[in-house]
Write an enzyme that holds these catalytic residues in place. Structure first.
Site, PDB file in Angstrom:
ATOM      1  N   HIS A  72      -0.382  -6.346   2.432  1.00  0.00           N
ATOM      2  CA  HIS A  72      -1.668  -6.231   1.739  1.00  0.00           C
ATOM      3  C   HIS A  72      -2.449  -7.558   1.755  1.00  0.00           C
ATOM      4  O   HIS A  72      -3.669  -7.558   1.741  1.00  0.00           O
ATOM      5  CB  HIS A  72      -1.458  -5.744   0.301  1.00  0.00           C
ATOM      6  CG  HIS A  72      -1.124  -4.281   0.231  1.00  0.00           C
ATOM      7  ND1 HIS A  72      -1.746  -3.415  -0.636  1.00  0.00           N
ATOM      8  CD2 HIS A  72      -0.237  -3.530   0.939  1.00  0.00           C
ATOM      9  CE1 HIS A  72      -1.252  -2.186  -0.460  1.00  0.00           C
ATOM     10  NE2 HIS A  72      -0.327  -2.241   0.484  1.00  0.00           N
ATOM     11  N   ASP A  93      -3.243 -15.502   3.872  1.00  0.00           N
ATOM     12  CA  ASP A  93      -3.638 -16.762   3.241  1.00  0.00           C
ATOM     13  C   ASP A  93      -3.273 -16.844   1.764  1.00  0.00           C
ATOM     14  O   ASP A  93      -3.594 -17.824   1.088  1.00  0.00           O
ATOM     15  CB  ASP A  93      -5.159 -16.969   3.397  1.00  0.00           C
ATOM     16  CG  ASP A  93      -5.964 -15.867   2.702  1.00  0.00           C
ATOM     17  OD1 ASP A  93      -5.341 -14.874   2.254  1.00  0.00           O
ATOM     18  OD2 ASP A  93      -7.196 -16.001   2.613  1.00  0.00           O
ATOM     19  N   SER A  95      -4.510 -15.061  -0.562  1.00  0.00           N
ATOM     20  CA  SER A  95      -5.675 -14.776  -1.415  1.00  0.00           C
ATOM     21  C   SER A  95      -5.325 -13.749  -2.488  1.00  0.00           C
ATOM     22  O   SER A  95      -5.885 -13.766  -3.586  1.00  0.00           O
ATOM     23  CB  SER A  95      -6.848 -14.268  -0.568  1.00  0.00           C
ATOM     24  OG  SER A  95      -6.519 -13.046   0.073  1.00  0.00           O
ATOM     25  N   SER A 201      11.459   2.397   5.701  1.00  0.00           N
ATOM     26  CA  SER A 201      12.872   2.788   5.746  1.00  0.00           C
ATOM     27  C   SER A 201      13.609   2.245   4.523  1.00  0.00           C
ATOM     28  O   SER A 201      14.619   2.783   4.114  1.00  0.00           O
ATOM     29  CB  SER A 201      13.536   2.282   7.031  1.00  0.00           C
ATOM     30  OG  SER A 201      13.700   0.880   6.984  1.00  0.00           O
ATOM     31  N   THR A 220      17.983   7.508   3.338  1.00  0.00           N
ATOM     32  CA  THR A 220      18.736   6.256   3.161  1.00  0.00           C
ATOM     33  C   THR A 220      17.830   5.117   2.681  1.00  0.00           C
ATOM     34  O   THR A 220      17.685   4.106   3.369  1.00  0.00           O
ATOM     35  CB  THR A 220      19.412   5.825   4.492  1.00  0.00           C
ATOM     36  OG1 THR A 220      18.391   5.734   5.507  1.00  0.00           O
ATOM     37  CG2 THR A 220      20.484   6.803   4.926  1.00  0.00           C
ATOM     38  N   ASP A 225      17.170   1.380   8.503  1.00  0.00           N
ATOM     39  CA  ASP A 225      17.716   2.160   9.613  1.00  0.00           C
ATOM     40  C   ASP A 225      16.660   3.123  10.157  1.00  0.00           C
ATOM     41  O   ASP A 225      15.576   3.252   9.599  1.00  0.00           O
ATOM     42  CB  ASP A 225      18.983   2.919   9.188  1.00  0.00           C
ATOM     43  CG  ASP A 225      18.695   3.939   8.090  1.00  0.00           C
ATOM     44  OD1 ASP A 225      17.514   4.102   7.708  1.00  0.00           O
ATOM     45  OD2 ASP A 225      19.648   4.558   7.610  1.00  0.00           O
TER      46      ASP A 225
HETATM   47 CA    CA Z   1      -5.333 -12.393   2.189  1.00  0.00          CA
END
Ligand code: CA
Length: 316
Positions: A72, A93, A95, A201, A220, A225
């Site tokens: 994100h 960065d 942010s 996963s 799992t 995996d």
């Molecule tokens: Ca950023």
């Protein structure tokens, strides 16, 4: 062998001896060493993260949260906005920590509050940048999960200057065209994105359906995996695991499993299905492609030549 040949041989031997001497390594805490002294602090950051954020080095909630945070933060960059002479975001960065008052209010970032606070505290305690800790914590967290691969780590990102614009994080309810266009605008390819989804996963859903937090995306969860790719591609969804079908949710093959609309769409789309299926049958390929895509993602918006390679700090 005459004297001069002997001397030449001796000189060459001596030269090789000098050349072969191992370079001096910086001494870090607890007897650990690093090729660069700048990497020493990361051993201490790792100790702190493991003890105080990852509950003694576990793969439970905070490790997947750290991984989600790394995406994100990094995907918050747009070539298109830059072309329009607007601020397009700084990518990887930090942010999302530096300007958390703004970025955590974005709908896509719901649920990241506690990992942001935890990583901020560790970064401040060791005087490292938020951009660095976001990517470092993801790499350490992944290693805490069963079969989680080693991800390279570069240190030295400067502080973020401004918050990332809103609407740059792909959402589970977006269609494939929208998602591929968004990641391309950030600097990632379709195969990069499919490889990054290996995070599902070992991840769990928390906020798409708040009535069933902690539910995994495959049979799992917590284990890195191929089951996630394999099951999402081949097992038909017929039921709703929670209270109702939420925005971004797809039907699941099991009451104890959660499916995202975007995962199902990407698993079957003609543009991404080949990569998806290749990863669904090859653990080694899944691990190497994921590590490479994570390393690429961690450098979005950054000048790699200005950074120091501290990959050796990530546990072997
Ligand atoms: Ca950023």
């Amino acid at each position: 062998m005459n004297f001069s040949t002997l001397m030449t041989t001796f000189s060459l031997f001596f030269f090789m001896m000098v050349r072969a001497a191992p370079p001096a390594r910086a001494s870090c805490s607890q007897g650990r060493t690093a090729a660069s002294a700048q990497c020493c602090v990361w051993y201490d950051v790792m100790d702190d993260l493991q003890a105080n954020v990852f509950n003694g080095g576990s793969c439970d909630d905070e490790a997947p949260d750290a991984l989600r945070l790394s995406f994100h933060d990094a995907v918050g960059i747009s070539a298109q906005l830059k072309k329009q002479n607007k601020f397009g975001g700084g990518g990887a960065d930090g942010s999302i920590i530096a300007f958390s008052g703004i970025e955590l209010a974005y709908g896509s970032n719901v649920g990241l509050e506690s990992i942001v606070a935890a990583e901020r505290a560790v970064a401040d305690a060791h005087n490292v940048s938020y951009g660095d800790i976001v990517q470092f914590a993801a790499a350490v967290g992944v290693r805490n999960c069963e079969m989680g691969p080693r991800i390279p780590f570069m240190a030295g990102r400067p502080s973020a200057t401004k918050e990332a614009p809103e609407f740059l994080v792909p959402e589970p309810f977006h269609d494939v065209t929208t998602i591929l266009a968004r990641v391309a605008d950030a600097g990632l390819t379709g195969p990069d994105l499919i490889a990054l989804l290996a995070s599902h996963s070992m991840g769990v859903q928390e906020d798409v359906d708040p009535s069933i937090t902690g539910m995994g995306f495959d049979t799992t969860p917590r284990i890195f995996d191929v089951a996630f790719y394999n099951e999402t591609f081949s097992k038909k969804g017929t039921m709703i695991p929670g209270d109702l079908l939420h925005k971004g949710e797809a039907l699941s093959p099991s009451k104890s499993q959660f499916r995202l609309q975007s995962d199902v769409a990407l698993a079957h789309d003609p543009r991404t299905v080949a990569t998806w299926v290749a990863l669904s049958v090859n653990q080694g390929l899944m691990a190497s492609r994921f590590a490479a895509a994570m390393a690429k993602m961690a450098l979005l918006g950054q000048n790699a030549r200005a950074l120091t390679d501290c990959s050796e700090v990530i546990p072997k």
